[in-house]
Write a protein that holds these residues in place. Structure first.
Motif, PDB file in Angstrom:
ATOM      1  N   THR A 166       0.823  -1.208   0.000  1.00 34.74           N
ATOM      2  CA  THR A 166       0.000   0.000   0.000  1.00 34.74           C
ATOM      3  C   THR A 166       0.857   1.258   0.000  1.00 34.74           C
ATOM      4  OG1 THR A 166      -1.683  -1.217   1.221  1.00 34.74           O
ATOM      5  CG2 THR A 166      -1.901   1.176   1.154  1.00 34.74           C
ATOM      6  N   ALA A 167       1.969   1.245   0.727  1.00 33.29           N
ATOM      7  CA  ALA A 167       2.844   2.416   0.763  1.00 33.29           C
ATOM      8  C   ALA A 167       3.404   2.714  -0.626  1.00 33.29           C
ATOM      9  CB  ALA A 167       3.978   2.195   1.759  1.00 33.29           C
ATOM     10  N   VAL A 202     -11.575  11.930  -4.577  1.00 32.69           N
ATOM     11  CA  VAL A 202     -11.592  11.177  -5.832  1.00 32.69           C
ATOM     12  C   VAL A 202     -10.252  10.477  -6.044  1.00 32.69           C
ATOM     13  CG1 VAL A 202     -11.791  11.376  -8.335  1.00 32.69           C
ATOM     14  CG2 VAL A 202     -13.323  12.697  -6.857  1.00 32.69           C
ATOM     15  N   ALA A 203      -9.162  11.157  -5.724  1.00 34.05           N
ATOM     16  CA  ALA A 203      -7.838  10.547  -5.892  1.00 34.05           C
ATOM     17  C   ALA A 203      -7.683   9.324  -4.991  1.00 34.05           C
ATOM     18  CB  ALA A 203      -6.756  11.583  -5.583  1.00 34.05           C
ATOM     19  N   VAL A 204      -8.143   9.437  -3.745  1.00 34.21           N
ATOM     20  CA  VAL A 204      -8.050   8.298  -2.821  1.00 34.21           C
ATOM     21  C   VAL A 204      -8.917   7.146  -3.302  1.00 34.21           C
ATOM     22  CG1 VAL A 204      -8.541   7.537  -0.468  1.00 34.21           C
ATOM     23  CG2 VAL A 204      -7.438   9.742  -0.854  1.00 34.21           C
ATOM     24  N   PHE A 273      -6.102   3.887   6.460  1.00 32.59           N
ATOM     25  CA  PHE A 273      -5.163   4.843   7.042  1.00 32.59           C
ATOM     26  C   PHE A 273      -4.012   5.177   6.094  1.00 32.59           C
ATOM     27  CE2 PHE A 273      -1.022   5.312   9.142  1.00 32.59           C
ATOM     28  CZ  PHE A 273      -1.212   6.545   9.763  1.00 32.59           C
ATOM     29  N   ASP A 274      -3.282   4.147   5.669  1.00 32.60           N
ATOM     30  CA  ASP A 274      -1.997   4.390   5.003  1.00 32.60           C
ATOM     31  C   ASP A 274      -2.127   5.040   3.637  1.00 32.60           C
ATOM     32  OD1 ASP A 274      -3.280   2.107   4.275  1.00 32.60           O
ATOM     33  OD2 ASP A 274      -1.551   0.776   4.491  1.00 32.60           O
ATOM     34  N   LEU A 275      -3.140   4.648   2.855  1.00 37.03           N
ATOM     35  CA  LEU A 275      -3.252   5.209   1.514  1.00 37.03           C
ATOM     36  C   LEU A 275      -3.544   6.712   1.525  1.00 37.03           C
ATOM     37  CD1 LEU A 275      -3.137   4.605  -1.504  1.00 37.03           C
ATOM     38  CD2 LEU A 275      -5.579   4.140  -1.429  1.00 37.03           C
ATOM     39  N   PRO A 276      -4.587   7.211   2.210  1.00 38.47           N
ATOM     40  CA  PRO A 276      -4.792   8.668   2.233  1.00 38.47           C
ATOM     41  C   PRO A 276      -3.670   9.404   2.955  1.00 38.47           C
ATOM     42  CG  PRO A 276      -6.339   7.571   3.693  1.00 38.47           C
ATOM     43  CD  PRO A 276      -5.678   6.508   2.897  1.00 38.47           C
ATOM     44  N   TYR A 277      -3.050   8.773   3.948  1.00 39.50           N
ATOM     45  CA  TYR A 277      -1.958   9.412   4.685  1.00 39.50           C
ATOM     46  C   TYR A 277      -0.766   9.673   3.775  1.00 39.50           C
ATOM     47  CZ  TYR A 277       1.275  10.304   8.551  1.00 39.50           C
ATOM     48  OH  TYR A 277       2.188  10.867   9.412  1.00 39.50           O
TER      49      TYR A 277
END
Length: 354
Positions: A166-167, A202-204, A273-277
């Motif tokens: 995911t990172a 939208v990007a997330v 958590f990790d993707l939008p962060y």
């Protein structure tokens, strides 16, 4: 006149279970046999249950260590306030003061606006991403299930996004959504995707659907491969067209696998958590989720409020999973079908004995 051989008759059981002369006597004589059969069945079931408990015990031990214990510790920590100035005494405290439910009261009071924004973002991401992933994942599974040349290469290409960490996926899409990135070049407009606004959502959503739709496709593909081909051949002989075969054969038969996939994705998306962060950044009002809110409190050494947010998120995920299984009738392990078969068997035995 030819000799006729008389075959000896079988000895007659004095208590014949099918003797129609006195069925009441026959039923009474069969009761000890039925009791012995029930006792043997009970012993066999108890032995199977003990063996199942022995095999499952390592998994339950691991779950207790990594799930139950941290949950109880988070619940305990949520009842304490942060270290520092004690407003009651005016002294600096080196220990966390016990504040009971004050952290929860602050969440729904002073910090209510930020909490409800994170709650809405979490729910919005879950509903939209899981809905899109379900539709795209089923389409991927149907494509991967078809027999054509190069199917292995297509399967590998579809499953690659799910295998990417995911990172790494967040960094990849951050480069795509840069001001001078590929996304703006394709649409011909300058959009600041990684700033505040609906375009950040939208990007997330795009990045999340790209990564996790293959997961649903993989589980649905496993369900498709256990459907007998004879079912589709019989449907074709009856004149059923492909769309009717999909709605009346494919979807009902892959429903257990699809429900498991959707349930897992709902629980995973609620903890996003990790993707939008990584993609958008921390403390962004447009994409802040409950997990990001808890992490922000913990990074500021406010472990009590952070634990309170974590407990509320746990309750939210638990209630969604419970509602999914109970209210939507998710037959995750085929128990409904087995119960229906047992009910039909009991009805047949009742009709025979009657």
């Amino acid at each position: 006149m030819a000799d006729t051989k008389i075959q000896p008759m079988d000895p007659v059981d004095p208590v014949d279970p099918v003797d129609p002369v006195d069925p009441v006597v026959n039923r009474k004589s069969l009761r000890p046999v039925r009791r012995r059969a029930r006792r043997q069945t009970t012993r066999a079931t108890a032995g199977s249950a003990r063996m199942a408990a022995l095999l499952v015990s390592p998994t339950l031990l691991v779950l207790s260590i990594v799930v139950i214990y941290p949950t109880l510790m988070a619940l305990k920590e949520s009842l304490y306030g942060p270290k520092g100035l004690d407003p009651a005494t005016g002294f600096i405290s080196d220990t966390e003061p016990f504040v009971a439910l004050e952290n929860y009261a602050d969440i729904f009071g002073e910090a209510g606006e930020r909490f409800w924004n994170a709650f809405w973002n979490t729910t919005f991401f879950t509903v939209v991403t899981v809905g899109l992933e379900t539709v795209i994942g089923v389409a991927m599974a149907l494509i991967m299930h078809k027999a054509f040349r190069g199917r292995g290469l297509v399967r590998a290409g579809i499953l690659i996004p799910w295998a990417v960490p995911t990172a790494i996926s967040g960094l990849l899409w951050r480069w795509i959504f840069n001001s001078d990135g590929v996304a703006n070049a394709l649409i011909g407009h300058q959009v600041l995707w990684t700033t505040e606004g609906f375009h950040a959502k939208v990007a997330v959503i795009i990045a999340e659907v790209w990564k996790t739709a293959p997961f649903i496709g993989l589980l649905v593909l496993a369900g498709l491969q256990v459907i007998p081909k004879e079912v589709y051949e019989a449907a074709r002989l009856d004149g059923a067209r492909p769309h009717r075969q999909f709605w009346h054969i494919t979807l009902p038969l892959v429903k257990p696998a699809l429900l498991v996939a959707v349930l897992f994705r709902c629980m995973d998306a609620l903890r996003m958590f990790d993707l939008p962060y990584i993609l958008v950044g921390a403390q962004k009002h447009s994409v802040e989720t409950l997990s990001m809110l808890a992490q922000n409190e913990a990074s500021n050494v406010r472990f009590g409020p952070a634990s309170a947010y974590a407990v509320l998120l746990f309750l939210y995920v638990f209630l969604i999973a419970l509602a999914f299984v109970r209210l939507l009738g998710a037959d995750l392990v085929g128990e409904d079908a087995a119960a229906r078969r047992r009910g039909k068997g009991r009805r047949r035995r009742t009709e025979v004995t009657a």
